[in-house]
Design a protein around this motif. Structure first.
Motif, PDB file in Angstrom:
ATOM      1  N   SER A  49      42.897  31.357  30.834  1.00  0.00           N
ATOM      2  CA  SER A  49      41.767  32.173  31.239  1.00  0.00           C
ATOM      3  C   SER A  49      41.759  32.167  32.756  1.00  0.00           C
ATOM      4  O   SER A  49      41.791  31.101  33.378  1.00  0.00           O
ATOM      5  CB  SER A  49      40.471  31.565  30.683  1.00  0.00           C
ATOM      6  OG  SER A  49      39.368  32.276  31.139  1.00  0.00           O
ATOM      7  N   ARG A  50      41.779  33.355  33.378  1.00  0.00           N
ATOM      8  CA  ARG A  50      41.913  33.414  34.827  1.00  0.00           C
ATOM      9  C   ARG A  50      40.775  34.213  35.440  1.00  0.00           C
ATOM     10  O   ARG A  50      40.347  35.214  34.907  1.00  0.00           O
ATOM     11  CB  ARG A  50      43.228  34.094  35.227  1.00  0.00           C
ATOM     12  CG  ARG A  50      44.408  33.660  34.418  1.00  0.00           C
ATOM     13  CD  ARG A  50      45.700  34.253  34.890  1.00  0.00           C
ATOM     14  NE  ARG A  50      46.369  35.278  34.153  1.00  0.00           N
ATOM     15  CZ  ARG A  50      46.689  35.280  32.881  1.00  0.00           C
ATOM     16  NH1 ARG A  50      46.292  34.311  32.100  1.00  0.00           N
ATOM     17  NH2 ARG A  50      47.374  36.253  32.358  1.00  0.00           N
ATOM     18  N   SER A  51      40.337  33.749  36.579  1.00  0.00           N
ATOM     19  CA  SER A  51      39.437  34.527  37.424  1.00  0.00           C
ATOM     20  C   SER A  51      40.071  34.529  38.815  1.00  0.00           C
ATOM     21  O   SER A  51      41.143  33.964  39.013  1.00  0.00           O
ATOM     22  CB  SER A  51      38.035  33.912  37.464  1.00  0.00           C
ATOM     23  OG  SER A  51      38.036  32.735  38.246  1.00  0.00           O
ATOM     24  N   SER A  52      39.405  35.124  39.762  1.00  0.00           N
ATOM     25  CA  SER A  52      39.966  35.152  41.112  1.00  0.00           C
ATOM     26  C   SER A  52      40.041  33.753  41.733  1.00  0.00           C
ATOM     27  O   SER A  52      40.791  33.528  42.674  1.00  0.00           O
ATOM     28  CB  SER A  52      39.156  36.083  42.007  1.00  0.00           C
ATOM     29  OG  SER A  52      37.823  35.625  42.089  1.00  0.00           O
ATOM     30  N   ARG A  53      39.289  32.816  41.196  1.00  0.00           N
ATOM     31  CA  ARG A  53      39.250  31.471  41.787  1.00  0.00           C
ATOM     32  C   ARG A  53      39.712  30.338  40.872  1.00  0.00           C
ATOM     33  O   ARG A  53      40.030  29.262  41.349  1.00  0.00           O
ATOM     34  CB  ARG A  53      37.833  31.158  42.256  1.00  0.00           C
ATOM     35  CG  ARG A  53      37.386  32.037  43.381  1.00  0.00           C
ATOM     36  CD  ARG A  53      35.997  31.618  43.831  1.00  0.00           C
ATOM     37  NE  ARG A  53      35.555  32.455  44.918  1.00  0.00           N
ATOM     38  CZ  ARG A  53      35.553  32.076  46.173  1.00  0.00           C
ATOM     39  NH1 ARG A  53      35.963  30.871  46.495  1.00  0.00           N
ATOM     40  NH2 ARG A  53      35.129  32.890  47.105  1.00  0.00           N
ATOM     41  N   THR A  54      39.715  30.561  39.564  1.00  0.00           N
ATOM     42  CA  THR A  54      40.027  29.453  38.654  1.00  0.00           C
ATOM     43  C   THR A  54      41.019  29.866  37.566  1.00  0.00           C
ATOM     44  O   THR A  54      41.131  31.036  37.218  1.00  0.00           O
ATOM     45  CB  THR A  54      38.758  28.916  37.954  1.00  0.00           C
ATOM     46  OG1 THR A  54      38.198  29.958  37.149  1.00  0.00           O
ATOM     47  CG2 THR A  54      37.742  28.408  38.943  1.00  0.00           C
ATOM     48  N   SER A  56      42.129  28.220  33.677  1.00  0.00           N
ATOM     49  CA  SER A  56      41.886  27.183  32.675  1.00  0.00           C
ATOM     50  C   SER A  56      42.629  27.543  31.392  1.00  0.00           C
ATOM     51  O   SER A  56      42.936  28.710  31.147  1.00  0.00           O
ATOM     52  CB  SER A  56      40.384  27.022  32.404  1.00  0.00           C
ATOM     53  OG  SER A  56      39.835  28.234  31.927  1.00  0.00           O
ATOM     54  N   THR A  58      43.087  28.149  27.459  1.00  0.00           N
ATOM     55  CA  THR A  58      42.319  28.523  26.276  1.00  0.00           C
ATOM     56  C   THR A  58      42.698  27.547  25.162  1.00  0.00           C
ATOM     57  O   THR A  58      43.725  26.841  25.279  1.00  0.00           O
ATOM     58  CB  THR A  58      42.658  29.963  25.828  1.00  0.00           C
ATOM     59  OG1 THR A  58      44.033  29.992  25.426  1.00  0.00           O
ATOM     60  CG2 THR A  58      42.390  30.977  26.932  1.00  0.00           C
TER      61      THR A  58
END
Length: 82
Positions: A49-54, A56, A58
């Motif tokens: 699971s990706r965002s612009s900052r992290t 993690s 699944t």
């Protein structure tokens, strides 16, 4: 999934950062991103699971990482015995 792809996934799971993974493996970040995206498409699951900052894992990703670790362990054991 080949051994180098397994190693990329394992390292990414350890680092939880594609940029740190790239630095650790001496490749570009785009290689990491493209490899993960390719494997997610092939396996038809989301590994990270990706965002612009992290980044993690699944739950499905944890199972993929476990399988990758098993594959690398078997591969390395076979290569040591040759």
């Amino acid at each position: 999934m080949n051994i180098s792809e397994c190693r990329i996934l394992i390292t990414a799971a350890e680092e939880m950062s594609f940029s740190r993974t790239a630095a650790r493996l001496y490749v570009s970040q785009s290689v990491i991103s493209k490899t993960v995206k390719k494997l997610e498409t092939e396996l038809n699951t989301v590994i990270f699971s990706r965002s612009s900052r992290t980044v993690s894992l699944t739950p499905e990703g944890r199972r993929v990482i476990d399988a990758a670790e098993n594959m690398v362990q078997i591969y390395d054991a076979l290569n040591q015995s040759l």
